[in-house]
Design an enzyme around this catalytic site. Structure first.
Site, short mmCIF file in Angstrom:
data_model
loop_
_atom_site.label_atom_id
_atom_site.label_comp_id
_atom_site.label_asym_id
_atom_site.label_seq_id
_atom_site.Cartn_x
_atom_site.Cartn_y
_atom_site.Cartn_z
N ILE A 1 0.85 -1.18 0.00
CA ILE A 1 0.00 0.00 0.00
C ILE A 1 0.89 1.24 0.00
CG2 ILE A 1 -1.81 -1.22 1.28
CD1 ILE A 1 -1.04 0.58 3.72
N SER A 2 0.29 2.38 -0.13
CA SER A 2 1.03 3.63 -0.03
C SER A 2 1.34 3.92 1.44
CB SER A 2 0.22 4.78 -0.60
OG SER A 2 0.85 6.01 -0.34
N THR B 1 1.39 8.79 -1.17
CA THR B 1 2.53 9.61 -0.79
C THR B 1 2.68 10.79 -1.74
OG1 THR B 1 3.67 7.72 0.18
CG2 THR B 1 5.03 9.61 -0.42
N HIS C 1 5.18 6.70 -11.15
CA HIS C 1 5.57 5.53 -11.93
C HIS C 1 6.43 5.94 -13.13
CE1 HIS C 1 3.12 3.31 -9.26
NE2 HIS C 1 1.96 3.50 -9.87
#
Length: 282
Positions: free
Chosen positions: A54-55, A111, A155
């Protein structure tokens, strides 16, 4: 044992050995591929696999039910999210030009979003304008086409945004590192606290998987590329080089300090719930 992580090259590179029977003593893992926004919500709903990525931004909502593991995640330097605008627009490069504008973000529990909001509070008069959440792969086309004034990207967009005629407004990683001297906490590996598994053993298996990937990079290449989203081998490797590092094997002192700094600041700004920072290590 069930595990969920993204199809991004850094995750498939890290977890290839663990999920292909190449880590001695590790149980068989059933894999669910899911983008981090999905696993964030699964964790908050107390659903989904026992082990998930997860973040870090989502941790304050789930720490009562999930424990943070000290390996397998993504922290780093020079790998922060980017704020992009169209090339050639008025005010390009001046954060003040974003006051009151429409800004696309990939998630409000990421984040990237926390970094952006903390940066915006310091650099955009009056803070950010209208925030629009959309899938990360739709953000650059929306900015290019003028539907959004700016976009926060993550990404592989770090390597491809110029192809959309976009320009860099600000690198959240550069800002964070210059402001704190710490790496950026991006993706966390968590395990359900009630899971019937030895947490220390699980940590060791994941760490061994990271080390196997480094020692045998060719072993995971086909697996990585088969799950990469329209990504060339060169871009996939650049992705791995950027996001898989020493923090993937062990958070260490700087890793934990970075997580505490990010979430502590975010809690002070009301962006995440207040929580006991000691829970990050328990």
């Amino acid at each position: 044992m069930n595990i969920a992580f993204s199809p991004c090259p850094n995750d498939t590179f890290i977890f290839h050995a663990l999920t292909h029977g190449l880590v001695p003593g590790a149980p068989e893992f059933d894999v669910t591929f899911a983008d981090i926004d999905i696993t964030n919500h699964l964790a908050a709903a107390k659903e989904g696999p026992e082990v998930m990525k997860i973040s870090y931004a989502a941790l304050p909502w789930v720490l009562d039910d999930y424990a943070l593991l000290p390996c397998g995640g993504a922290l780093g330097r020079g790998c922060g999210p980017l704020v992009l605008t169209r090339s050639g627009i008025e005010g390009q490069g001046d954060p003040a030009s974003l006051a009151g504008k429409r800004i696309a973000v990939p998630s409000e529990r990421s984040t990237a979003y926390l970094l952006f909001r903390l940066w915006a509070a310091q650099n955009i008069p009056g803070g950010a304008g209208e925030i629009v959440v959309m899938p990360f792969d739709e953000i650059m086309p929306a900015v290019r086409d003028g539907r959004m004034d700016a976009g926060l990207v993550i990404h592989e967009a770090r390597f491809t945004y110029q192809n959309y005629g976009l320009a860099l407004m600000a690198d959240m990683g550069n800002w964070w590192e210059s402001d704190t001297g710490l790496p950026i906490p991006l993706g966390a590996i968590i395990v359900r606290r009630t899971a019937d598994i030895d947490r220390e053993a699980l940590t060791g298996w994941i760490r061994n998987s990271v080390e196997y990937a480094w020692k045998h990079p060719e072993a995971s290449r086909e697996y990585v590329l088969s799950h990469a989203q329209e990504m060339s081998p060169e871009v996939a490797q650049a992705h791995i080089n950027l996001y898989v590092n020493d923090f993937s094997a062990d958070l260490g002192k700087d890793g934990y300090a970075a997580i505490e700094a990010l979430l502590g600041r975010a809690a002070a700004e009301g962006l995440v719930p207040s929580f006991d920072l000691a829970a990050l290590r328990s």
